[in-house]
Design a protein around this motif. Sequence first.
Motif, short mmCIF file in Angstrom:
data_model
loop_
_atom_site.label_atom_id
_atom_site.label_comp_id
_atom_site.label_asym_id
_atom_site.label_seq_id
_atom_site.Cartn_x
_atom_site.Cartn_y
_atom_site.Cartn_z
N ARG A 115 0.86 -1.19 0.00
CA ARG A 115 0.00 0.00 0.00
C ARG A 115 0.89 1.24 0.00
O ARG A 115 1.96 1.24 0.57
CB ARG A 115 -0.91 0.03 1.24
N LYS A 116 0.42 2.28 -0.65
CA LYS A 116 1.15 3.54 -0.67
C LYS A 116 1.18 4.16 0.74
O LYS A 116 0.19 4.11 1.46
CB LYS A 116 0.45 4.55 -1.59
N SER A 117 2.30 4.79 1.07
CA SER A 117 2.32 5.55 2.33
C SER A 117 3.39 6.64 2.26
O SER A 117 4.28 6.59 1.42
CB SER A 117 2.60 4.64 3.53
N THR A 118 3.26 7.60 3.14
CA THR A 118 4.20 8.72 3.19
C THR A 118 4.36 9.18 4.62
O THR A 118 3.39 9.27 5.37
CB THR A 118 3.69 9.89 2.33
N VAL A 119 5.59 9.45 5.02
CA VAL A 119 5.80 10.10 6.32
C VAL A 119 5.63 11.61 6.16
O VAL A 119 5.06 12.28 7.02
CB VAL A 119 7.21 9.79 6.88
N SER A 120 6.10 12.13 5.04
CA SER A 120 6.22 13.59 4.93
C SER A 120 4.88 14.31 4.92
O SER A 120 4.81 15.49 5.27
CB SER A 120 7.05 13.96 3.70
N GLU A 121 3.82 13.61 4.54
CA GLU A 121 2.49 14.24 4.56
C GLU A 121 1.59 13.65 5.64
O GLU A 121 0.39 13.95 5.69
CB GLU A 121 1.81 14.09 3.19
N HIS A 122 2.15 12.83 6.52
CA HIS A 122 1.35 12.11 7.51
C HIS A 122 0.97 13.01 8.69
O HIS A 122 1.85 13.61 9.32
CB HIS A 122 2.14 10.90 8.01
N ASN A 123 -0.30 13.12 8.95
CA ASN A 123 -0.84 13.76 10.15
C ASN A 123 -0.26 15.14 10.45
O ASN A 123 0.11 15.46 11.57
CB ASN A 123 -0.64 12.84 11.36
N ILE A 124 -0.22 15.95 9.39
CA ILE A 124 0.16 17.35 9.57
C ILE A 124 -0.96 18.06 10.34
O ILE A 124 -2.15 17.81 10.08
CB ILE A 124 0.38 18.02 8.20
N GLU A 125 -0.58 18.92 11.23
CA GLU A 125 -1.51 19.73 12.02
C GLU A 125 -2.68 20.24 11.15
O GLU A 125 -2.43 20.87 10.11
CB GLU A 125 -0.75 20.95 12.55
N GLY A 126 -3.88 19.96 11.55
CA GLY A 126 -5.03 20.47 10.82
C GLY A 126 -5.53 19.58 9.71
O GLY A 126 -6.61 19.82 9.16
N SER A 127 -4.77 18.56 9.37
CA SER A 127 -5.21 17.68 8.28
C SER A 127 -6.20 16.64 8.82
O SER A 127 -6.20 16.33 10.02
CB SER A 127 -4.00 17.00 7.64
N PRO A 128 -7.05 16.08 7.95
CA PRO A 128 -8.09 15.15 8.42
C PRO A 128 -7.51 13.90 9.07
O PRO A 128 -8.16 13.30 9.94
CB PRO A 128 -8.88 14.81 7.15
N GLY A 129 -6.30 13.51 8.69
CA GLY A 129 -5.71 12.32 9.29
C GLY A 129 -5.56 12.40 10.80
O GLY A 129 -5.54 11.39 11.49
N THR A 130 -5.49 13.60 11.33
CA THR A 130 -5.27 13.76 12.77
C THR A 130 -6.54 13.58 13.60
O THR A 130 -6.47 13.64 14.83
CB THR A 130 -4.69 15.15 13.08
N GLU A 131 -7.67 13.37 12.94
CA GLU A 131 -8.93 13.21 13.70
C GLU A 131 -9.06 11.80 14.27
O GLU A 131 -8.84 10.81 13.56
CB GLU A 131 -10.12 13.51 12.79
N ILE A 132 -9.45 11.73 15.53
CA ILE A 132 -9.73 10.43 16.14
C ILE A 132 -10.96 9.82 15.45
O ILE A 132 -11.90 10.54 15.10
CB ILE A 132 -10.02 10.60 17.65
N ILE A 133 -10.94 8.52 15.23
CA ILE A 133 -12.11 7.84 14.65
C ILE A 133 -13.32 8.16 15.52
O ILE A 133 -13.31 7.87 16.73
CB ILE A 133 -11.85 6.32 14.58
N PRO A 134 -14.37 8.77 14.93
CA PRO A 134 -15.45 9.34 15.77
C PRO A 134 -16.11 8.35 16.71
O PRO A 134 -16.39 8.69 17.86
CB PRO A 134 -16.44 9.87 14.72
N GLU A 135 -16.35 7.13 16.28
CA GLU A 135 -17.07 6.21 17.18
C GLU A 135 -16.24 5.78 18.37
O GLU A 135 -16.75 5.13 19.29
CB GLU A 135 -17.62 4.99 16.43
N LEU A 136 -14.96 6.13 18.40
CA LEU A 136 -14.11 5.74 19.54
C LEU A 136 -13.98 6.85 20.58
O LEU A 136 -13.45 6.62 21.66
CB LEU A 136 -12.72 5.34 19.03
N TYR A 137 -14.43 8.02 20.26
CA TYR A 137 -14.30 9.15 21.18
C TYR A 137 -15.64 9.48 21.85
O TYR A 137 -16.68 9.48 21.20
CB TYR A 137 -13.80 10.39 20.43
N ARG A 138 -15.59 9.74 23.14
CA ARG A 138 -16.76 10.22 23.86
C ARG A 138 -16.34 11.39 24.74
O ARG A 138 -15.21 11.40 25.25
CB ARG A 138 -17.34 9.12 24.77
#
Lengths: 250, 250, 250, 250
Positions: A115-138
């Motif tokens: 699978r494709k992956s990248t460190v350089s674009e991973h979970n940059i501040e403000g990007s959608p990747g940084t959101e916790i999976i909604p059903e796991l957060y309360r």
Amino acid sequence: MPASINIVDRSSLTQGLYKELVLDPKQTAIVTIDMHRGHLDMDVATMPAKPEDAKRVIVNARAALDFARAQGMAVIHVILVYRRIPGLGSEGMVSPFWKAMHAALGEEDRLTPGRKSTVSEHNIEGSPGTEIIPELYRPGDYVIDNKKRLDCFYGTDLRFLLDTLGVKNVVLMGINTNTCVLNTSFTAFNFDYRVVVLSDCVASMYGDDLHVLGLQNIARCLGWVISNEQFFEKIGADRQGRAILPTQAA
Amino acid sequence: MPASINIVDRSSLTQGLYKELVLDPKQTAIVTIDMHRGHLDMDVATMPAKPEDAKRVIVNARAALDFARAQGMAVIHVILVYRRIPGLGSEGMVSPFWKAMHAALGEEDRLTPGRKSTVSEHNIEGSPGTEIIPELYRPGDYVIDNKKRLDCFYGTDLRFLLDTLGVKNVVLMGINTNTCVLNTSFTAFNFDYRVVVLSDCVASMYGDDLHVLGLQNIARCLGWVISNEQFFEKIGADRQGRAILPTQAA
Amino acid sequence: MPASINIVDRSSLTQGLYKELVLDPKQTAIVTIDMHRGHLDMDVATMPAKPEDAKRVIVNARAALDFARAQGMAVIHVILVYRRIPGLGSEGMVSPFWKAMHAALGEEDRLTPGRKSTVSEHNIEGSPGTEIIPELYRPGDYVIDNKKRLDCFYGTDLRFLLDTLGVKNVVLMGINTNTCVLNTSFTAFNFDYRVVVLSDCVASMYGDDLHVLGLQNIARCLGWVISNEQFFEKIGADRQGRAILPTQAA
Amino acid sequence: MPASINIVDRSSLTQGLYKELVLDPKQTAIVTIDMHRGHLDMDVATMPAKPEDAKRVIVNARAALDFARAQGMAVIHVILVYRRIPGLGSEGMVSPFWKAMHAALGEEDRLTPGRKSTVSEHNIEGSPGTEIIPELYRPGDYVIDNKKRLDCFYGTDLRFLLDTLGVKNVVLMGINTNTCVLNTSFTAFNFDYRVVVLSDCVASMYGDDLHVLGLQNIARCLGWVISNEQFFEKIGADRQGRAILPTQAA
């Protein structure tokens, strides 16, 4: 390297240890590790787990977390987020290993085989990747969102929070079994916490072999690897546990 | 747990990374991890490696260390030593995992499958187990002898010493591949050192499976796993390297 | 800078706090800080305290330590020791501040006003300065001898040892009030230990003003500054305390 | 305790050190410490500085920060923020010292002589006190908002960020001179950063004596205490510096 490896049978050791495991919910917290869209939501993931792993882990994690909250356990979500530094790029890119990997290899041949992956674009501040999976957060869960490398304790206030909460037993879940979960297990062990990993709620984007290694390594060297069902049993809350079990993935 | 596991082939990744590896001897130190009699001398070991592993590792480590010193690299030996605390016993015995293991299992069925071992009597201050294997130590080497858990950085001045020496590249060897070597690799990675592990000079008392998978984990997630021969080559000192090569074990 | 400064009267605060102080000997340890010949023995000291301070501190420290041991408290000696690094000199000399000070100023005008001192030759491994003052050490005491900068916790296993011993209350003494004692007080406070400093058993080679500051700063911001007599009283051991009091300096 | 204390004259030492100070803007970052409304905005402050100190510090800090950004220096704001824990209250209230102070003393007689203050309601997550003073923040600045005790490095990623940015010189400002600024100075010194404190941009809510003695302690033991004007001069940017000087407070 060998093409395959036989797993040493240590069932006598792990069964003996299982009998010794006692988990008082008042002294137990769940720490979820990088259960964000950057690993688990295939639409935006920059370091994707296998899609079937993502599905399994989310369903089982939700069951374990709902159970834990109902028992009064604290839930702490630890999330990697990178600043973008002018002239440098992501904070991840000062790592000599990740830098070398980006220099040497294309996005198809990096950390995630197949699978494709990248460190350089991973979970940059403000990007959608940084959101916790909604059903796991309360609401009421704790969030630590400044993880920078593989260890949830490094550069964060996780140890401070655990001690403030009076936690002695750290129950881990998340991505990846053999890196962030394993590294955090090591550090929790070194700090003399009782380390428990929920095998139904972890996965590795690096390959199934390293997932199995991660669990073997924890179970035989430093902590307890248990299923959701065993977790419910150990907390001694059969009724709530049973109510939740049907929602677990096979 | 499965009886065996297929190793994912990541040779393209590791070969790409190998080409990127540059080791300037002036910025490189060898850190030896628990190369003491408590693991490696069968006469006194309380947590013995397999005898054939002990032999292999000592011969290869000596070759690598003699080479490194000749190139002007610093050598740092990190050793676990436990105080005996009145009313408690060894400092190791406050660990909930090790305590549970001693409560549940006899000395034949603990960390080292097929061999007797004990945490409670392991490397107590002043005991012969705490001695570095003599052929691996030379005057001028540095010694850090207050390691307490699995991570060479935890509770020690290792990071301070590396930074004082101007080290950027940490070359690791010792016991055990999948615990102290792997945990120290994680922390060195987290601190943005370049992590190199010498595969000829590491072994695991926990089983060959965890040794192999420990090396896979490092090579595919965080650092470079190389043979002695590759180490000599990378340091770019063919003559010295070749002179030493014949003394390596097969 | 002003030539003198008025001390704000916070006696109401410190008296209120004193009433709240409870010290259970089983949860209390004394940590002595750099009570070595390098500060306290004028024959060999490379960073000498004032001679009269050295005398006062040694007499009072002995009384407090003898009392503490009799009550079953742990005693931990933390000592700064420097390696000599080829091509660099003392480990102390990588500090930009100390390096600048040596570049700018002669031995009469450095850290110790009115007395010669040197960082570059201070407490090198194996030198007499690294020896604990003999009357302050007893078999059974713990020794941590790899302090490298101003904080007893930095790069050492002090926190590990305190937690292993079950210590909640850290009683500090030693040299210098406003640097190593104050820095260690800060860190102990940050780690949520109860911090107590024995005013009879601390001194500063930097000047009396900074000694007074150090104590004021601790008493008004983060911990308890008490005399030996108050310490004996708080431990609730009047008889033993009284027997020891006559040996105190005026 | 004495009613006043004479300050030892170490001008020869500090002048010698000043000549040695070199600040390359590319290796220099400003770290602001708790410059939030909880200390500096009298309308909402729960631990207020003196109003005239707040005014002075904000004006001077703005000048220094605007100058620093114009020179390309990184600006990092570190802010204390407390979670509210069910059944416990603020994370601050597990501190034995602060707990004892709240038990013993009313809000008029705590940390801030002559002004009301409270730890238990200070800078709770989401409260206005946690906001950085607006004129001190600019887009592109870095924010670390999980400081929990007195040291900006403890439980945060400050060291990671400094090293990622290639910073060797840490220029500190903020509240309070003798606690968070001093404690952070100690740790930065221990980590071998060059420590500079801007005397025009610090203040203490604990009293003027501890402010003065805090600066003395830094200047004579571990770092450089300089005015804004000296800072501008050292950065070697006369023109920009001069342009800014008129906005400084007297």
